[in-house]
Design an enzyme around this catalytic site. Structure first.
Site, short mmCIF file in Angstrom:
data_model
loop_
_atom_site.label_atom_id
_atom_site.label_comp_id
_atom_site.label_asym_id
_atom_site.label_seq_id
_atom_site.Cartn_x
_atom_site.Cartn_y
_atom_site.Cartn_z
N SER A 1 46.09 26.49 29.36
CA SER A 1 46.23 26.23 27.92
C SER A 1 44.91 25.79 27.31
O SER A 1 44.20 24.93 27.85
CB SER A 1 47.28 25.14 27.69
N SER B 1 47.79 26.40 35.43
CA SER B 1 48.58 25.64 34.47
C SER B 1 49.57 26.58 33.78
O SER B 1 50.39 27.20 34.44
CB SER B 1 47.65 24.92 33.49
N GLN B 2 49.53 26.70 32.45
CA GLN B 2 50.41 27.66 31.79
C GLN B 2 50.19 29.06 32.35
O GLN B 2 51.13 29.85 32.48
CB GLN B 2 50.19 27.67 30.28
N ASP C 1 49.26 15.37 40.37
CA ASP C 1 49.37 16.32 39.27
C ASP C 1 50.84 16.39 38.85
O ASP C 1 51.66 17.02 39.52
CB ASP C 1 48.86 17.70 39.68
N HIS D 1 45.28 17.15 37.36
CA HIS D 1 45.54 18.50 36.85
C HIS D 1 44.24 19.20 36.45
O HIS D 1 44.22 20.42 36.31
CB HIS D 1 46.49 18.42 35.65
#
Length: 230
Positions: free
Chosen positions: A58, A136-137, A191, A204
């Site tokens: 993101s 992540s995303q 995370d 993260h």
């Protein structure tokens, strides 16, 4: 209401913490372009043996973000720049924070975008070995698109690496419909997104070492298992 609450949480998290590690951003710039469109710009006459398709996290810049360039550099060292195409997911994948709160961890448009890249790779270069990744995303996006692929194309994906996998808990550390032994999930201790939360904590943002070493090593091993060591 639930979507609004999660989006608000993501926005608050974004204001409290950076969405990427400045050191990782610097390293990405030093390694070269944070945008790669080798598959889109290439033609069938110049196909490479290996095609790597990657989805950034993101708000990250370009279509490779902070981790993609490190993986790309290692793949090019292993297979040669004439042996691999690097393709980031851009277009309809906007990598916006709010899309993390959607049921599949990203938007339907983003999933269609990455699906289209896999399909393009298969059509343009049917003999290529595919590998994939996401952060992540982008990890949720990679998982969702691979899950939705036609099985004939999905079977061509020799390996996939996921960092800070936002659907790790929900998908039990796997990509649905995809072999576990072709999947490598990197989830740092602490995370929180790997344990079902959308709260971004410092771990993260610390996947740079994995992107420089274990992740590309895993992909290289999987490609060589399919194509041999040449």
């Amino acid at each position: 209401m639930k979507f609004f609450a999660l989006t608000t949480l993501l926005a608050a998290t974004a204001s409290a913490l950076p969405t990427s590690n400045p050191a990782q951003e610097l390293e990405a710039r030093q390694l070269g372009r944070t945008t790669r469109d080798d598959l889109i710009n290439g033609n069938s006459a110049s196909c490479r043996d290996v095609i790597f398709i990657y989805a950034r996290g993101s708000t990250e810049t370009g279509n490779l973000g902070t981790l993609g360039p490190s993986i790309a550099s290692n793949l090019e060292s292993a297979f040669g720049k004439d042996g691999v195409w690097i393709q980031g997911v851009g277009g309809a994948y906007r990598a916006t924070l709010g899309d993390n709160a959607l049921p599949r961890g990203t938007s339907s448009a983003a999933i269609r975008e990455m699906l289209g890249l896999f399909q393009q790779a298969n059509t343009k270069c049917p003999d290529a070995t595919l590998i994939a990744g996401g952060y992540s995303q982008g990890a949720a996006l990679a998982a969702a698109s691979i899950e939705d692929l036609d099985s004939a194309i999905r079977d061509k994906i020799a390996g996939t690496v996921l960092f800070g996998y936002t659907k790790n808990l929900q998908n039990r550390g796997r990509i649905p419909n995809y072999p576990a032994d072709r999947t490598k999930v990197f989830c740092n201790t602490g995370d929180l997104v790997c344990t079902g939360s959308l709260i971004v904590a410092a771990p993260h943002l610390a996947y740079g070492p994995d992107a420089r070493g274990p992740a590309p090593e895993f992909l290289i091993e999987k490609v060589r298992a399919v194509r041999g060591s040449a």
